[in-house]
Design an enzyme around this catalytic site. Structure first.
Site, short mmCIF file in Angstrom:
data_model
loop_
_atom_site.label_atom_id
_atom_site.label_comp_id
_atom_site.label_asym_id
_atom_site.label_seq_id
_atom_site.Cartn_x
_atom_site.Cartn_y
_atom_site.Cartn_z
N CYS A 16 -15.00 13.48 -7.85
CA CYS A 16 -16.10 13.25 -8.79
C CYS A 16 -15.73 13.80 -10.16
O CYS A 16 -15.25 14.92 -10.28
CB CYS A 16 -17.37 13.92 -8.30
SG CYS A 16 -17.87 13.38 -6.66
N TYR A 244 -15.53 -15.21 -8.37
CA TYR A 244 -15.26 -13.94 -7.70
C TYR A 244 -16.51 -13.51 -6.93
O TYR A 244 -16.98 -12.37 -7.04
CB TYR A 244 -14.86 -12.85 -8.70
CG TYR A 244 -13.82 -13.23 -9.72
CD1 TYR A 244 -12.46 -13.14 -9.44
CD2 TYR A 244 -14.19 -13.69 -10.98
CE1 TYR A 244 -11.50 -13.48 -10.39
CE2 TYR A 244 -13.24 -14.04 -11.94
CZ TYR A 244 -11.89 -13.93 -11.63
OH TYR A 244 -10.96 -14.27 -12.57
N CYS A 341 -16.85 -3.96 -13.98
CA CYS A 341 -16.79 -2.57 -13.54
C CYS A 341 -15.76 -1.77 -14.35
O CYS A 341 -15.43 -0.65 -13.99
CB CYS A 341 -16.47 -2.48 -12.04
SG CYS A 341 -14.90 -3.25 -11.57
#
Length: 389
Positions: A16, A244, A341
């Protein structure tokens, strides 16, 4: 927004990027990244916060290793092959940690050994857990060196008895010398249940199997897809392409919005099979799915003179190819909704579009789909110049 998350492994696992930071500060950092790559094209809207910043991950991939002969599960430290044992992760669905604990206990009972990559011995390489955010259902996938996992059926039965939410358990064989959890063309054997679980997203049910693409933060994904649909402004006469398309999430939501025809294009045959199953499951008959490379298919159809009024594209992190974008331009859709993304490759693709195609961005909406990590989702509306006149 001022809530701070704490993790005992902060600074050790490296999984993270922002776990010790106030969420408001994390959102600011991500917004600045968005502006860096995208503000030249259009005003970037404030990033949409996630409704949940802890326990949101519905897909958990645990690496298996040995600690003095005992099975441990965890994560490879970022940038290394060193296994960091993890008892619980604050970002993961709360059902995952107890299930992994039970698997560790049962492995000793049934003499299941962690796989040793150097020696090529042992059984268990990874455990994949997928949890439904809507239904109380969990899928457990044991990624092993072979189907000959000791007492596999007994383990699955004991796992379900201890955790009734576990509705399916399967084994996937991975013999590759790779860090990839599930290899391409994976062989799977279902040892308990149906091999999938169900989840609901925007009033539609979706079947989730071991290899299905499904957003890891479904509640925020619903917000992302709502934004994408609002950008698309679908009307009953629309012909829509979802490039996609994966397991058909966007395509099926668009079809349910009332479009005349929706075509989903995806290279992965298993994903297309899931998409067709999901269409049938929801009684949707105005969506069809094609197994093909998106760029190749778009190029062929553009050459044939096919037109689409709206095109959605949600490519991998590497972004779209110039071949795809050129074919997209020849189809002349009124609107393009680009879901990305990766703001860097999104910025690259928008530069190509601005240079070669008659489209301009009229809306950029970042969405925080992955609290605690540096990843950002972005929805961009691109409109043809004739639409904007």
């Amino acid at each position: 927004m001022a809530k701070k998350r704490n993790c005992p492994l902060e600074g050790r696992c490296g999984g993270c990027d922002y776990i010790g930071m106030k969420y408001s500060d994390e959102l600011l950092e991500k917004f600045l990244v968005e502006e860096q790559f995208l503000s030249r094209f259009c005003t970037v809207s404030p990033i949409l916060p996630s409704p949940e910043i802890l326990g949101y991950r519905c897909k958990i991939q645990a690496v298996c290793g040995s600690d003095n002969g005992k099975l441990v599960t965890g994560i490879y430290r970022k940038g290394s092959h060193k296994l960091i044992p993890v008892r619980s992760c604050p970002l993961e669905d709360e059902r995952a940690a107890p299930i992994l604990s039970t698997i560790r206990t049962l492995s000793a009972r049934y003499h299941i050994q962690p796989y040793d990559e150097d020696r090529g011995t042992g059984h268990l390489r990874h455990v994949l857990i997928r949890a439904s955010s809507y239904y109380d259902e969990v899928l457990v996938v044991l990624v092993a060196s072979s189907f000959d996992l000791p007492s596999a059926s007994d383990l699955a039965a004991a796992l379900h008895q201890k955790h009734p939410e576990v509705k399916s358990v399967s084994i996937i064989v991975n013999t590759d010398k790779t860090s990839m959890v599930i290899p391409e063309n994976a062989r799977e054997k279902v040892i308990y249940g149906k091999g999938y679980i169900m989840d609901r997203l925007l009033s539609l049910d979706f079947r989730i199997s071991a290899t299905s693409f499904y957003q890891v933060n479904p509640r925020q994904a619903a917000n992302l897809y709502t934004i994408a649909m609002n950008m698309a402004s679908i009307v009953p006469s629309d012909t829509i392409i979802d490039a996609y398309c994966g397991t058909g999430t966007i395509a099926l939501i668009a079809a349910a919005e009332g479009a005349r025809r929706v075509i989903g294009v995806e290279a992965n045959p298993k994903a297309v099979s899931d998409a067709r199953e999901n269409a049938s499951l929801n009684g949707i008959d105005n969506a069809e799915f094609v197994v093909s490379d998106a760029a190749k298919w778009m190029k062929e159809k553009a050459k044939e003179g096919m037109k689409a009024s709206i095109v959605f594209l949600d490519p991998p992190r590497s972004g779209a190819t110039e071949e795809f974008l050129a074919a997209l331009g020849r189809m002349e859709p009124e609107r393009i909704v680009y879901v990305s993304c990766n703001p860097e490759t999104l910025g690259r693709d928008l530069r190509y579009i601005y240079h070669f195609l008659p489209y301009r961005a009229t809306g950029i909406q970042p969405v925080d789909l992955f609290p605690g990590s540096s990843h950002i989702e972005t929805a961009v509306l691109l409109e043809h110049k004739r639409t904007r006149q």
